[in-house]
Design an enzyme around this catalytic site. Sequence first.
Site, PDB file in Angstrom:
ATOM      1  N   ASP A  25     -86.006 -31.730  46.908  1.00 55.64           N
ATOM      2  CA  ASP A  25     -85.026 -32.197  46.516  1.00 55.64           C
ATOM      3  C   ASP A  25     -84.490 -33.235  47.736  1.00 55.64           C
ATOM      4  O   ASP A  25     -84.616 -32.860  48.780  1.00 55.64           O
ATOM      5  CB  ASP A  25     -83.744 -31.598  45.761  1.00 55.64           C
ATOM      6  CG  ASP A  25     -82.830 -32.701  45.307  1.00 55.64           C
ATOM      7  OD1 ASP A  25     -82.894 -32.892  43.912  1.00 55.64           O
ATOM      8  OD2 ASP A  25     -81.981 -33.231  46.017  1.00 55.64           O
TER       9      ASP A  25
ATOM     10  N   HIS B 104     -80.503 -32.898  38.819  1.00 58.48           N
ATOM     11  CA  HIS B 104     -81.555 -33.016  39.682  1.00 58.48           C
ATOM     12  C   HIS B 104     -82.379 -31.763  39.429  1.00 58.48           C
ATOM     13  O   HIS B 104     -83.670 -31.657  39.305  1.00 58.48           O
ATOM     14  CB  HIS B 104     -80.788 -32.516  41.074  1.00 58.48           C
ATOM     15  CG  HIS B 104     -80.385 -33.692  41.650  1.00 58.48           C
ATOM     16  ND1 HIS B 104     -80.951 -34.319  42.876  1.00 58.48           N
ATOM     17  CD2 HIS B 104     -79.285 -34.561  41.294  1.00 58.48           C
ATOM     18  CE1 HIS B 104     -80.105 -35.235  43.240  1.00 58.48           C
ATOM     19  NE2 HIS B 104     -79.053 -35.426  42.471  1.00 58.48           N
TER      20      HIS B 104
END
Length: 469
Positions: free
Chosen positions: A111, A16
Amino acid sequence: MEQTELVFIPFPIIGHLASALEIAKLITKRDPRFSITIFIMKFPFGSTDGMDTDSDSIRFVTLPPVEVSSETTPSGHFYSEFLKVHIPLVRDAVHELTRSNSVRLSGFVIDMFCTHMIDVADEFGVPSYLFFSSGAAVLGFLLHVQFLHDYEGLDINEFKDSDAELDVPTLVNSVPGKVFPAWMLDKESGGAEMLLYHTRRFREVKGILINTFVELESHAIQSLSGSTVPEVYPVGPILNTRMGSGGGQQDASAIMSWLDDQPPSSVIFLCFGSMGSFGADQIKEIAYGLEHSGHRFLWSLRQSPQKGKMEFSSGYENIEEVLPEGFLHRTARIGKVIGWAPQIAVLAHSAVGGFVSHCGWNSLLESIWYGVPVATWSMYAEQQINAFQMVKDLGLAVEIKIDYNKDSDYVVSAHEIENGLSNLMNINSEVRKKREEMKKISRKVKIDGGSSHFSLGRFIEDMMDSKVI
């Protein structure tokens, strides 16, 4: 010149973080009015070191370490608690950032697992955008299941260990319960609750950046457009294609040197991600499957963390102990077993002709970028759906196992593995031809005139139009 500041808040695992950094680079390179600050949170296990950039427009702010409950296993409850205790730290860091008169905060890019931070963006009166690091089909799957659960009384647990299927708008074929993310079927540790919470909050953002491209997921992206979902911007493939060697230059050199000695497209690369590891019985079946296949191979074999420990998989001290007796000797001429692998560099190498993958989205995009055919062996998270989509919907992969779960007791047999490897290395397969075509397309979409280049430009324009004055 007054800078338009974006705050990025990625989930603190390397896949990520790396994707967030690459999209930040794309934005600042495309429009010099932007500067981006990436907030780095740190888990009490693993490492997120090694994040750097040569861009003057991007900087990292590492947030102070936090104390979270003494729970010892990663779970939905743990991750939710971890993110909640970061809210005041993020708030303070943004206050510090905006004290300068030369900075104008224009938004948060958060995110998919950090949606708690939408509340902080709201406090500062700026819009939130979501960076979804998986594909459009998975985004649509999560949104559809959340809608059915909240408004039509769907009991997600009905799909546990079931052959039942669910029609999902973003996937062509009905999705069997056996490929649902394990967390979604896990009430006990809070996984289902966490996924549903985040997915509800996806609907609150102003737009969603997705790490995919129209030509790869045309059906899924079309299904998302014009719906109740916020505006989607397919801006992928977002990849870090620099040949880094996070696991050690010496290891990388030895691996690349070995590949240099192999014929073109002859080697099968087996790599299962930072959390990918197997029990002793499964390791032996993989070894026998490789040996019986007769194909050359490079196998990244990682050790499971101690049960109940919050750690990623690691290398073995003595790799021979877990392999069948004599395996390394018998396969010495055709194979190499390693620990850590420089995945990008390996996939880019001309000797690699196939990739046995856990089907993490980053790994799948990397395999497409380099045109390496994939055999699916999903392990955890959303990987089962990724594998299902690649094999059943898109015809871009062959199957070893699409419904494997690393926490189950199921052992994939050497025979199944050998069959999968044979299909993977079939030089005349339709999958191989489709891969080669998609490789060419993936290179074009990010340059001027390409679909992702256009989509990124649209995102920048929309954000500037809505900038807080």
